[in-house]
Design an enzyme around this catalytic site. Structure first.
Site, PDB file in Angstrom:
ATOM      1  N   GLY A 161       0.852  -1.199   0.000  1.00  0.00           N
ATOM      2  CA  GLY A 161       0.000   0.000   0.000  1.00  0.00           C
ATOM      3  C   GLY A 161       0.880   1.238   0.000  1.00  0.00           C
ATOM      4  O   GLY A 161       2.046   1.193  -0.402  1.00  0.00           O
ATOM      5  N   ARG A 162       0.306   2.336   0.499  1.00  0.00           N
ATOM      6  CA  ARG A 162       1.042   3.613   0.471  1.00  0.00           C
ATOM      7  C   ARG A 162       2.379   3.522   1.193  1.00  0.00           C
ATOM      8  O   ARG A 162       3.420   3.949   0.671  1.00  0.00           O
ATOM      9  CB  ARG A 162       0.202   4.706   1.138  1.00  0.00           C
ATOM     10  CG  ARG A 162      -0.959   5.173   0.297  1.00  0.00           C
ATOM     11  CD  ARG A 162      -1.778   6.174   1.086  1.00  0.00           C
ATOM     12  NE  ARG A 162      -2.540   5.472   2.104  1.00  0.00           N
ATOM     13  CZ  ARG A 162      -3.860   5.378   2.116  1.00  0.00           C
ATOM     14  NH1 ARG A 162      -4.568   5.977   1.194  1.00  0.00           N
ATOM     15  NH2 ARG A 162      -4.493   4.711   3.060  1.00  0.00           N
ATOM     16  N   ILE A 163       2.379   2.966   2.423  1.00  0.00           N
ATOM     17  CA  ILE A 163       3.616   2.956   3.222  1.00  0.00           C
ATOM     18  C   ILE A 163       4.602   1.921   2.660  1.00  0.00           C
ATOM     19  O   ILE A 163       5.807   2.173   2.592  1.00  0.00           O
ATOM     20  CB  ILE A 163       3.305   2.710   4.716  1.00  0.00           C
ATOM     21  CG1 ILE A 163       2.379   3.815   5.236  1.00  0.00           C
ATOM     22  CG2 ILE A 163       4.584   2.665   5.544  1.00  0.00           C
ATOM     23  CD1 ILE A 163       1.844   3.606   6.652  1.00  0.00           C
ATOM     24  N   ARG A 184      -2.128  -8.566  -1.352  1.00  0.00           N
ATOM     25  CA  ARG A 184      -3.263  -9.501  -1.494  1.00  0.00           C
ATOM     26  C   ARG A 184      -3.985  -9.341  -2.832  1.00  0.00           C
ATOM     27  O   ARG A 184      -4.588 -10.279  -3.333  1.00  0.00           O
ATOM     28  CB  ARG A 184      -4.215  -9.408  -0.309  1.00  0.00           C
ATOM     29  CG  ARG A 184      -4.931  -8.120  -0.221  1.00  0.00           C
ATOM     30  CD  ARG A 184      -5.763  -7.994   1.009  1.00  0.00           C
ATOM     31  NE  ARG A 184      -5.979  -6.576   1.225  1.00  0.00           N
ATOM     32  CZ  ARG A 184      -6.701  -6.059   2.177  1.00  0.00           C
ATOM     33  NH1 ARG A 184      -7.269  -6.826   3.049  1.00  0.00           N
ATOM     34  NH2 ARG A 184      -6.845  -4.759   2.290  1.00  0.00           N
ATOM     35  N   SER A 185      -3.925  -8.147  -3.436  1.00  0.00           N
ATOM     36  CA  SER A 185      -4.502  -8.020  -4.779  1.00  0.00           C
ATOM     37  C   SER A 185      -3.368  -7.735  -5.761  1.00  0.00           C
ATOM     38  O   SER A 185      -2.317  -7.234  -5.368  1.00  0.00           O
ATOM     39  CB  SER A 185      -5.517  -6.881  -4.819  1.00  0.00           C
ATOM     40  OG  SER A 185      -4.873  -5.685  -4.458  1.00  0.00           O
ATOM     41  N   ALA A 245       4.175  -2.059  11.054  1.00  0.00           N
ATOM     42  CA  ALA A 245       2.753  -2.118  10.692  1.00  0.00           C
ATOM     43  C   ALA A 245       1.895  -2.282  11.950  1.00  0.00           C
ATOM     44  O   ALA A 245       1.506  -1.290  12.574  1.00  0.00           O
ATOM     45  CB  ALA A 245       2.534  -3.251   9.705  1.00  0.00           C
ATOM     46  N   ARG A 246       1.619  -3.526  12.301  1.00  0.00           N
ATOM     47  CA  ARG A 246       0.871  -3.800  13.528  1.00  0.00           C
ATOM     48  C   ARG A 246       1.477  -5.028  14.187  1.00  0.00           C
ATOM     49  O   ARG A 246       1.873  -5.982  13.511  1.00  0.00           O
ATOM     50  CB  ARG A 246      -0.608  -4.067  13.212  1.00  0.00           C
ATOM     51  CG  ARG A 246      -1.424  -2.799  13.027  1.00  0.00           C
ATOM     52  CD  ARG A 246      -1.551  -2.007  14.328  1.00  0.00           C
ATOM     53  NE  ARG A 246      -2.346  -0.799  14.179  1.00  0.00           N
ATOM     54  CZ  ARG A 246      -1.839   0.421  13.974  1.00  0.00           C
ATOM     55  NH1 ARG A 246      -0.531   0.598  13.857  1.00  0.00           N
ATOM     56  NH2 ARG A 246      -2.633   1.468  13.887  1.00  0.00           N
ATOM     57  N   GLU A 275       0.623  -3.897  23.087  1.00  0.00           N
ATOM     58  CA  GLU A 275       1.331  -2.676  23.518  1.00  0.00           C
ATOM     59  C   GLU A 275       0.723  -2.145  24.815  1.00  0.00           C
ATOM     60  O   GLU A 275      -0.498  -2.196  24.962  1.00  0.00           O
ATOM     61  CB  GLU A 275       1.238  -1.619  22.418  1.00  0.00           C
ATOM     62  CG  GLU A 275       1.987  -2.060  21.175  1.00  0.00           C
ATOM     63  CD  GLU A 275       1.890  -1.057  20.027  1.00  0.00           C
ATOM     64  OE1 GLU A 275       1.388   0.060  20.222  1.00  0.00           O
ATOM     65  OE2 GLU A 275       2.339  -1.420  18.920  1.00  0.00           O
ATOM     66  N   HIS A 293       6.534   2.289  19.183  1.00  0.00           N
ATOM     67  CA  HIS A 293       5.489   2.718  18.233  1.00  0.00           C
ATOM     68  C   HIS A 293       5.672   4.188  17.828  1.00  0.00           C
ATOM     69  O   HIS A 293       4.816   5.035  18.121  1.00  0.00           O
ATOM     70  CB  HIS A 293       4.093   2.478  18.821  1.00  0.00           C
ATOM     71  CG  HIS A 293       3.029   2.355  17.764  1.00  0.00           C
ATOM     72  ND1 HIS A 293       1.935   1.542  17.890  1.00  0.00           N
ATOM     73  CD2 HIS A 293       2.894   2.946  16.558  1.00  0.00           C
ATOM     74  CE1 HIS A 293       1.166   1.647  16.824  1.00  0.00           C
ATOM     75  NE2 HIS A 293       1.727   2.514  15.980  1.00  0.00           N
ATOM     76  N   GLY A 295       6.324   5.255  14.563  1.00  0.00           N
ATOM     77  CA  GLY A 295       6.224   5.437  13.108  1.00  0.00           C
ATOM     78  C   GLY A 295       5.840   6.842  12.666  1.00  0.00           C
ATOM     79  O   GLY A 295       6.486   7.431  11.795  1.00  0.00           O
TER      80      GLY A 295
HETATM   81  C1  DGY Z   1      -1.267   4.607  12.707  1.00  0.00           C
HETATM   82  O1  DGY Z   1      -1.522   5.683  12.192  1.00  0.00           O
HETATM   83  O2  DGY Z   1      -1.891   3.604  12.434  1.00  0.00           O
HETATM   84  C2  DGY Z   1      -0.155   4.596  13.692  1.00  0.00           C
HETATM   85  O3  DGY Z   1       0.290   3.316  13.925  1.00  0.00           O
HETATM   86  C3  DGY Z   1      -0.598   5.242  14.985  1.00  0.00           C
HETATM   87  O4  DGY Z   1      -1.806   4.695  15.335  1.00  0.00           O
END
Ligand code: DGY
Length: 327
Positions: A161-163, A184-185, A245-246, A275, A293, A295
Site C-alpha cells: 500500500g502507500r507505506i 493480497r490483490s 505495521a501492527r 502494547e 510505536h 512510526g
Molecule cells: C497509525 O496511524 O496507524 C499509527 O500506527 C498510529 O496509530
C-alpha cells in the site's frame, strides 16, 4: 449563532499537539485529556454516552461490547491514525457510528522509520549505542561489531500500500535495493508509479528471496500471526524482519524462537501485539531493535494527523461525509 452550548461535544482520549488541541477547542466543545492517561473501557463507554464524537487513538480498544453501550450519544469516532484494527468497524457500522482515519499524512515518516530500523538492525546500531554508553568500547578493531551491508540487497515487502511503496522507493532509490513484494490483490504496474518491483504470488516467494522483510499490511483478523513459525523457517538465515505495521501480524513467541535458534539474523520492531507490553525474550536479545510505536512520531506528522481528524469531525457535524470515512 455559534454558541458554546450549541457546539458538538467531542471527547479526546489522548494528549495531542498544541495546535490540534487549540483547533479542537475553537471548533467544538472539546474535552481534552490533559493528564494523557489511557481511557479504560468504562471511560470510553461514558464518553460514547456523553459526547457527540470521540477522537481516539490506537491505545483505545473499541470493541463491539464497548461500542454497544445503552443511551449512546456519539455518532462519530475520529481515529488519530491510519490503522483502525483497534476499532470494531463492523460493529460501528451496524450501530450507525461513523469511523474516520488519517491516511497519507504519515506515509513518509513511517517509511523513514522502516528504513531506519532496517539500517539499525543490519548495522547493529542499538547494540553499538549501548556499548558506548556503558563505557565498554575498548578500541577500533577491524573485526569489531561487523554488520551486514544494506545497499544492493533484496527488500521483501508484505503489503504494497502507500507505506509499503514509500519504503520500497526509499530502498530502491537510496540504497539500490531490489524490491520484491506480496500484496493480497494484483497491482498493475501503473499503480507502482515508476517503482521497479516484482510482485510475487505468495508470501513464501518473498521470504525465500529477501534479505530484509518489511511488513506493511494492516493488522486484524485477516493478517493475525501472518509471520508465524513456518514463515520464519522459510526466511533466509541471514535475513532481518522489520515491523512498522501492527504487532499482531507477528507471532512474537515464534519470532523469539526463530531469533533464539538463529533461523533469522535479527529484527527491528516498532509495534507489538499487546502494547505497551514487549515480550521479555525480545528484551534480552542484542540483535533486536525495539522502538515504542514511533512510526508517525514527528511534530509535522502528528500535527497533520490531528488536523485531519478535526476536519473529519467538522465535516460529520456539518452533515457531510467526512473526507476520510472508513465506515
Ligand atoms: C497509525 O496511524 O496507524 C499509527 O500506527 C498510529 O496509530
Amino acid at each position: 449563532m455559534n454558541t458554546a452550548a450549541a457546539r458538538p461535544k467531542v471527547i479526546v482520549t489522548g494528549r495531542l499537539p498544541e495546535e490540534v488541541e487549540r483547533e479542537l477547542q475553537a471548533r467544538f466543545d472539546a474535552q481534552l485529556n490533559t493528564d494523557d492517561r489511557p481511557f479504560t473501557a468504562r471511560e470510553l463507554q461514558e464518553a460514547l454516552q456523553t459526547a457527540d464524537g470521540l477522537l481516539t487513538t490506537v491505545a483505545d480498544r473499541l470493541t463491539a461490547e464497548v461500542l454497544d453501550v445503552p443511551s449512546r450519544r456519539a455518532t462519530i469516532i475520529a481515529n488519530y491514525g491510519v490503522g483502525y484494527n483497534h476499532i470494531d468497524v463492523h460493529a460501528a457500522k451496524a450501530l450507525g457510528i461513523a469511523v474516520t482515519n488519517t491516511p497519507d499524512v504519515l506515509t513518509d515518516c513511517t517509511a523513514d522509520l522502516a528504513i531506519m530500523l532496517m539500517l539499525m538492525t543490519a548495522r547493529r546500531a542499538g547494540e553499538g549505542e549501548r556499548l558506548v554508553r556503558a563505557g565498554r568500547w575498548r578500541s577500533w578493531r577491524p573485526t569489531h561489531m561487523i554488520g551486514t551491508r544494506v545497499s544492493g540487497k533484496t527488500l521483501g515487502i508484505i503489503g504494497m500500500g502507500r507505506i509499503g511503496q514509500a519504503t520500497a522507493r526509499r530502498a530502491q532509490h537510496g540504497f539500490g535495493m531490489k524490491v520484491v513484494f506480496f500484496n493480497r490483490s494484483r497491482l498493475a504496474p501503473e499503480r507502482l508509479d515508476g517503482l521497479d518491483a516484482l510482485q510475487c504470488d505468495t508470501v513464501e516467494e518473498v521470504l525465500a528471496q529477501a534479505d530484509f522483510v518489511s511488513l506493511h499490511c494492516p493488522g486484524g483478523e485477516e493478517t493475525r500471526h501472518l509471520m508465524n513459525a513456518t514463515r520464519f523457517a522459510a526466511m533466509q538465515r541471514h535475513a532481518f524482519l522489520i515491523n512498522t505495521a501492527r504487532g499482531d501480524v507477528v507471532d512474537e513467541a515464534a519470532l523469539a524462537d526463530a531469533l533464539g535458534h538463529g533461523l533469522i539474523a535479527g529484527a527491528g520492531l516498532d509495534v507489538y501485539e499487546h502494547e505497551p507490553r514487549v515480550p521479555a525474550a525480545l528484551l534480552e536479545m542484542e540483535n533486536v531493535v525495539l522502538l515504542p510505536h514511533l512510526g508517525s512520531a514527528t511534530r509535522e506528522t502528528r500535527t497533520g494527523m490531528g488536523l485531519m481528524a478535526v476536519d473529519n469531525l467538522s465535516a460529520h457535524f456539518a452533515g457531510q461525509t467526512p473526507p476520510n470515512r472508513v465506515v
